[in-house]
Design an enzyme around this catalytic site. Structure first.
Site, mmCIF file in Angstrom:
data_model
loop_
_atom_site.group_PDB
_atom_site.id
_atom_site.type_symbol
_atom_site.label_atom_id
_atom_site.label_comp_id
_atom_site.label_asym_id
_atom_site.label_seq_id
_atom_site.Cartn_x
_atom_site.Cartn_y
_atom_site.Cartn_z
ATOM 1 N N CYS A 1 0.811 -1.067 0.063
ATOM 2 C CA CYS A 1 -0.072 -0.009 0.108
ATOM 3 C C CYS A 1 0.978 1.352 0.232
ATOM 4 C CB CYS A 1 -0.959 0.013 1.081
ATOM 5 S SG CYS A 1 -0.224 0.331 2.671
ATOM 6 N N HIS B 1 14.846 -14.864 11.310
ATOM 7 C CA HIS B 1 14.349 -14.814 12.686
ATOM 8 C C HIS B 1 12.662 -15.219 12.698
ATOM 9 C CE1 HIS B 1 17.610 -12.132 14.087
ATOM 10 N NE2 HIS B 1 18.022 -12.924 13.061
#
Length: 148
Positions: A63, A96
């Site tokens: 966006c 991670h």
């Protein structure tokens, strides 16, 4: 690899360029399909559902800022959407967090820059240190029953 892609009106033009740069992949475009104003949550939810339902392997959502769509995607149970602003974050999103949707700002990044960050993500793997898998499981557990 199937990649789902979704956007709001402010990211439409960047998405169209990015799709051409991702021509090595099977791209499924979940909208929106023009630069006419729309509300982004619908498209973020559609992409999130596509990931959860195994229609695609990875999601890319955009966006104007990347913030709204990342918030919306993370409302879908089973989604780990990471808003990415640089190459180090792209690498960490995989290593991670094992993100399954990447969110980008179409006003801050070109399609070429986004493609570079996607490539870094795709060439990274979840780190083997058990702490990362434990943290992902903690998020999933909270998602299931609000316990941590």
């Amino acid at each position: 690899m199937k990649i789902g892609i979704a956007n709001d009106h402010r990211a439409y033009k960047v998405k169209e360029k990015l799709k051409r740069l991702l021509d090595d992949f099977d791209i499924i475009d979940y909208g929106c399909y023009s630069d006419e104003r729309i509300d982004y949550p619908k498209y973020a939810f559609i992409l999130g559902d596509a990931i959860v339902n195994n229609e695609v392997d990875l999601g890319i959502v955009m966006c104007g800022t990347g913030i709204g769509v990342s918030i919306a995607c993370n409302k879908v149970k089973g989604i780990r959407c990471a808003k990415i602003d640089n190459k180090a974050e792209a690498k960490s999103a995989k290593e991670h967090n094992d993100a399954n949707i990447l969110a980008f700002s179409a006003q801050s990044h070109t399609a070429e820059e986004i493609k570079e960050m996607i490539d870094i993500f795709l060439n990274s793997t979840l780190l083997s240190d058990p702490c990362y898998k434990i943290r992902i499981k903690q998020v999933e557990k909270y998602e299931e029953n609000n316990e941590y």
